[in-house]
Design a protein around this motif. Structure first.
Motif, PDB file in Angstrom:
ATOM      1  N   PRO A   1      26.649  39.381  30.401  1.00 42.66           N
ATOM      2  CA  PRO A   1      27.996  39.610  30.679  1.00 42.66           C
ATOM      3  C   PRO A   1      28.132  40.016  32.029  1.00 42.66           C
ATOM      4  CG  PRO A   1      27.572  40.308  27.962  1.00 42.66           C
ATOM      5  CD  PRO A   1      26.357  39.093  29.292  1.00 42.66           C
ATOM      6  N   GLU A   2      26.970  40.756  32.694  1.00 45.47           N
ATOM      7  CA  GLU A   2      26.811  41.596  33.746  1.00 45.47           C
ATOM      8  C   GLU A   2      26.956  40.489  34.481  1.00 45.47           C
ATOM      9  OE1 GLU A   2      24.281  44.066  36.245  1.00 45.47           O
ATOM     10  OE2 GLU A   2      23.377  44.047  34.312  1.00 45.47           O
ATOM     11  N   THR A   3      26.008  39.759  34.416  1.00 48.00           N
ATOM     12  CA  THR A   3      26.191  38.629  36.162  1.00 48.00           C
ATOM     13  C   THR A   3      27.419  37.769  36.598  1.00 48.00           C
ATOM     14  OG1 THR A   3      23.800  37.417  35.075  1.00 48.00           O
ATOM     15  CG2 THR A   3      24.309  36.398  36.358  1.00 48.00           C
ATOM     16  N   ILE A   4      28.056  37.897  34.777  1.00 47.75           N
ATOM     17  CA  ILE A   4      29.439  36.680  35.090  1.00 47.75           C
ATOM     18  C   ILE A   4      29.888  37.796  35.935  1.00 47.75           C
ATOM     19  CG2 ILE A   4      30.692  35.616  33.381  1.00 47.75           C
ATOM     20  CD1 ILE A   4      28.297  33.837  33.938  1.00 47.75           C
ATOM     21  N   ASP A   5      30.253  38.977  35.417  1.00 42.62           N
ATOM     22  CA  ASP A   5      31.571  39.674  35.948  1.00 42.62           C
ATOM     23  C   ASP A   5      30.927  39.995  37.831  1.00 42.62           C
ATOM     24  OD1 ASP A   5      33.740  41.627  35.377  1.00 42.62           O
ATOM     25  OD2 ASP A   5      31.471  43.119  36.164  1.00 42.62           O
ATOM     26  N   LEU A   6      29.821  39.673  37.523  1.00 43.52           N
ATOM     27  CA  LEU A   6      29.551  40.334  39.648  1.00 43.52           C
ATOM     28  C   LEU A   6      29.924  38.423  40.056  1.00 43.52           C
ATOM     29  CD1 LEU A   6      26.159  41.866  39.086  1.00 43.52           C
ATOM     30  CD2 LEU A   6      28.267  42.570  40.460  1.00 43.52           C
ATOM     31  N   THR A   7      30.161  37.989  39.565  1.00 45.19           N
ATOM     32  CA  THR A   7      29.537  36.293  40.461  1.00 45.19           C
ATOM     33  C   THR A   7      31.557  36.012  40.766  1.00 45.19           C
ATOM     34  OG1 THR A   7      29.433  35.030  38.200  1.00 45.19           O
ATOM     35  CG2 THR A   7      27.649  35.658  39.359  1.00 45.19           C
ATOM     36  N   THR A   8      31.601  35.882  38.454  1.00 51.87           N
ATOM     37  CA  THR A   8      33.504  35.892  38.829  1.00 51.87           C
ATOM     38  C   THR A   8      34.261  36.783  40.199  1.00 51.87           C
ATOM     39  OG1 THR A   8      33.307  37.040  37.478  1.00 51.87           O
ATOM     40  CG2 THR A   8      33.133  34.903  37.192  1.00 51.87           C
ATOM     41  N   GLY A   9      33.673  37.800  39.880  1.00 48.76           N
ATOM     42  CA  GLY A   9      34.915  38.988  40.659  1.00 48.76           C
ATOM     43  C   GLY A   9      33.978  38.481  41.922  1.00 48.76           C
ATOM     44  N   ARG A  10      33.287  38.454  42.543  1.00 41.93           N
ATOM     45  CA  ARG A  10      32.815  37.897  44.413  1.00 41.93           C
ATOM     46  C   ARG A  10      33.372  36.396  44.180  1.00 41.93           C
ATOM     47  NH1 ARG A  10      30.366  37.692  48.570  1.00 41.93           N
ATOM     48  NH2 ARG A  10      29.514  36.606  49.871  1.00 41.93           N
ATOM     49  N   ALA A  11      33.431  34.914  43.737  1.00 46.14           N
ATOM     50  CA  ALA A  11      34.544  34.178  43.483  1.00 46.14           C
ATOM     51  C   ALA A  11      35.748  34.077  44.513  1.00 46.14           C
ATOM     52  CB  ALA A  11      33.987  33.161  42.745  1.00 46.14           C
ATOM     53  N   VAL A  12      36.841  35.390  43.149  1.00 38.42           N
ATOM     54  CA  VAL A  12      37.785  35.409  43.152  1.00 38.42           C
ATOM     55  C   VAL A  12      38.238  36.464  44.764  1.00 38.42           C
ATOM     56  CG1 VAL A  12      39.669  36.721  42.472  1.00 38.42           C
ATOM     57  CG2 VAL A  12      38.351  34.958  40.737  1.00 38.42           C
ATOM     58  N   ARG A  13      37.357  37.218  45.303  1.00 42.54           N
ATOM     59  CA  ARG A  13      37.986  38.204  46.319  1.00 42.54           C
ATOM     60  C   ARG A  13      37.721  37.537  47.312  1.00 42.54           C
ATOM     61  NH1 ARG A  13      34.787  41.585  43.681  1.00 42.54           N
ATOM     62  NH2 ARG A  13      32.749  41.534  44.222  1.00 42.54           N
ATOM     63  N   LEU A  14      36.936  36.197  47.645  1.00 38.94           N
ATOM     64  CA  LEU A  14      36.494  35.428  48.205  1.00 38.94           C
ATOM     65  C   LEU A  14      37.533  34.795  48.825  1.00 38.94           C
ATOM     66  CD1 LEU A  14      32.866  35.002  48.813  1.00 38.94           C
ATOM     67  CD2 LEU A  14      34.496  35.937  49.858  1.00 38.94           C
ATOM     68  N   ALA A  15      38.213  33.859  47.707  1.00 38.72           N
ATOM     69  CA  ALA A  15      39.547  33.317  47.804  1.00 38.72           C
ATOM     70  C   ALA A  15      40.421  33.555  47.901  1.00 38.72           C
ATOM     71  CB  ALA A  15      39.367  32.349  46.051  1.00 38.72           C
ATOM     72  N   GLU A  16      41.097  35.277  47.276  1.00 39.97           N
ATOM     73  CA  GLU A  16      42.060  35.923  47.527  1.00 39.97           C
ATOM     74  C   GLU A  16      41.986  36.214  49.325  1.00 39.97           C
ATOM     75  OE1 GLU A  16      42.791  38.473  44.318  1.00 39.97           O
ATOM     76  OE2 GLU A  16      41.101  39.426  45.818  1.00 39.97           O
ATOM     77  N   ARG A  17      40.831  36.382  50.219  1.00 37.22           N
ATOM     78  CA  ARG A  17      40.875  36.600  51.046  1.00 37.22           C
ATOM     79  C   ARG A  17      41.020  35.256  52.206  1.00 37.22           C
ATOM     80  NH1 ARG A  17      35.335  39.878  50.662  1.00 37.22           N
ATOM     81  NH2 ARG A  17      35.956  41.634  49.294  1.00 37.22           N
ATOM     82  N   LEU A  18      41.398  34.610  51.577  1.00 37.25           N
ATOM     83  CA  LEU A  18      41.670  33.418  52.484  1.00 37.25           C
ATOM     84  C   LEU A  18      43.108  33.172  52.810  1.00 37.25           C
ATOM     85  CD1 LEU A  18      39.839  30.335  50.933  1.00 37.25           C
ATOM     86  CD2 LEU A  18      38.839  31.012  52.666  1.00 37.25           C
ATOM     87  N   THR A  19      43.030  32.246  54.061  1.00 42.35           N
ATOM     88  CA  THR A  19      44.807  31.756  54.537  1.00 42.35           C
ATOM     89  C   THR A  19      45.880  31.345  53.568  1.00 42.35           C
ATOM     90  OG1 THR A  19      44.731  29.949  55.717  1.00 42.35           O
ATOM     91  CG2 THR A  19      44.406  32.370  57.107  1.00 42.35           C
ATOM     92  N   PRO A  20      46.990  31.247  53.856  1.00 45.61           N
ATOM     93  CA  PRO A  20      47.648  30.804  52.396  1.00 45.61           C
ATOM     94  C   PRO A  20      47.638  29.364  52.374  1.00 45.61           C
ATOM     95  CG  PRO A  20      48.604  32.274  53.174  1.00 45.61           C
ATOM     96  CD  PRO A  20      47.581  32.390  53.841  1.00 45.61           C
ATOM     97  N   LEU A  21      47.520  28.358  53.849  1.00 45.30           N
ATOM     98  CA  LEU A  21      46.972  27.202  53.544  1.00 45.30           C
ATOM     99  C   LEU A  21      45.166  26.626  54.300  1.00 45.30           C
ATOM    100  CD1 LEU A  21      50.712  26.521  55.176  1.00 45.30           C
ATOM    101  CD2 LEU A  21      50.018  26.149  52.858  1.00 45.30           C
ATOM    102  N   PHE A  22      44.574  27.845  54.444  1.00 43.43           N
ATOM    103  CA  PHE A  22      43.495  27.726  54.650  1.00 43.43           C
ATOM    104  C   PHE A  22      43.804  26.906  56.316  1.00 43.43           C
ATOM    105  CE2 PHE A  22      42.776  26.279  49.546  1.00 43.43           C
ATOM    106  CZ  PHE A  22      43.021  27.065  49.583  1.00 43.43           C
TER     107      PHE A  22
END
Length: 347
Positions: free
Chosen positions: A278-299
């Motif tokens: 649970p802790e590992t998946i929470d940390l790794t998925t959270g980082r993947a989503v946050r980095l995606a959210e910081r990208l520009t809309p059309l890359f």
């Protein structure tokens, strides 16, 4: 026909004590699968209702309904087993990548011919998957070339309504199957007479494979295709770029996969080897989503070295989610991945 994972080299890991595959199946079904398909069914029905009154390509209400229905599809599009695989329904909803430009070419041909029999939900269901679903609307609603070809004509209106009706029909078939017969089959794995899931563990295999394949699609396709090569980035190959959805689809997909991953991690936690899940998946998925959210809309940033690095960092974060699932969740639950459900894309 048995579900797609049959015979696909998904093998058992070392046996783990007290694996509750039936409990995991029910939890995933009640908290993730069925709510997702119900939401998609509702959003697709709303798209039909809106298109009945607002069928001009540039109509803001139509575009909003399209976006909402596409959002809902992203919540379940990774569940590539059972009803989604019947009659290529998933590909009929989302024919991408379209490496040969079949969607615009096919739709332009339909607009030119103006066959009334095609411009109905029933007629559309008989057409190539390349001219159906969300990527057909991505072209018709957002590409100036589609308007030039007649998407804003009375026939274009009927065609848009037909595509919306076809999407809604498929969405309702998914919801009906999962709320009824297929859902019962999924929840009764191993029971006498169940010829789809011969043992309770097979539902865990199905969920695990769907999750891992979904992560791979985000890393290699949603991010990888627009990245191209360092010397020749290809942002125009991003998914649903006409309707400004590349980042949106990536984020929504990762959020849906995160929900499923956490359900599976929670099931693995009480088992040997799954204590850190649970802790590992929470940390790794959270980082993947946050980095995606910081990208520009059309890359668009992929065209510069520093911008490309941002996409690469998210690829690496998604890969860490996959490796964490393989290390802490799969073995604890008694499964290991050996199957890729993305065989045969739109190329």
């Amino acid at each position: 026909m048995r579900w797609m994972i049959f015979g696909a080299a998904l093998i058992a890991a070392a046996p783990a004590a007290a694996q509750d595959h039936a409990g995991l199946a029910r939890k995933a079904y009640e908290a993730h699968v069925l709510p997702g398909f119900e939401a998609f069914d509702a959003a697709a029905a709303a798209l039909v209702t809106t298109a009945a009154e607002h069928c001009a390509p540039e109509d803001l209400e139509l575009r909003a309904a399209y976006q909402a229905a596409f959002d809902a599809w992203m919540g379940v599009q990774h569940l590539r087993f059972g009803p989604t695989e019947v009659e290529d329904r998933a590909y009929a909803l989302a024919f991408w990548p379209d490496t040969k430009g079949r969607t615009p070419a096919g739709l332009n041909a339909i607009l030119k011919k103006r066959d009334a029999a095609v411009a109905t939900p029933e007629g559309m269901a008989a057409q190539s998957i390349a001219v159906r679903g969300f990527f057909a609307l991505d072209y018709l609603l957002y590409d100036p070339a589609a308007v030039a070809a007649g998407a804003d004509s009375p026939y274009g209106c009927a065609l848009i309504q037909a595509i919306a009706g076809d999407i809604a029909r498929i969405a309702h078939e998914f919801e009906t199957a999962w709320a009824g017969p297929y859902g019962e089959t999924f929840l009764s794995a191993g029971a006498s007479g169940n010829t789809v899931f011969l043992a309770p563990r097979e539902t865990t295999v199905a969920l695990f494979t769907a999750l891992m394949t979904g992560l791979e699609a985000n890393k290699d396709q949603r991010l990888g295709r627009p990245m191209g090569t360092f010397e020749a980035p290809t942002p125009m190959r991003a998914e649903a770029r006409r309707s400004d959805r590349p980042r949106r689809n990536l984020v929504l997909s990762l959020q849906a996969l995160t929900e499923l991953a956490k359900i599976m991690a929670a099931a693995a936690a009480p088992l040997p080897g799954g204590e850190q899940a649970p802790e590992t998946i929470d940390l790794t998925t959270g980082r993947a989503v946050r980095l995606a959210e910081r990208l520009t809309p059309l890359f668009e940033e992929v065209q510069t070295p520093s911008g490309r690095l941002r996409l690469e960092q998210d690829q690496q974060a998604i890969a860490r989610v996959s490796s964490s699932m393989m290390q802490y969740v799969g073995p604890a639950l008694g499964v290991a991945q050996g199957f890729n459900a993305l065989d045969g894309d739109g190329g």
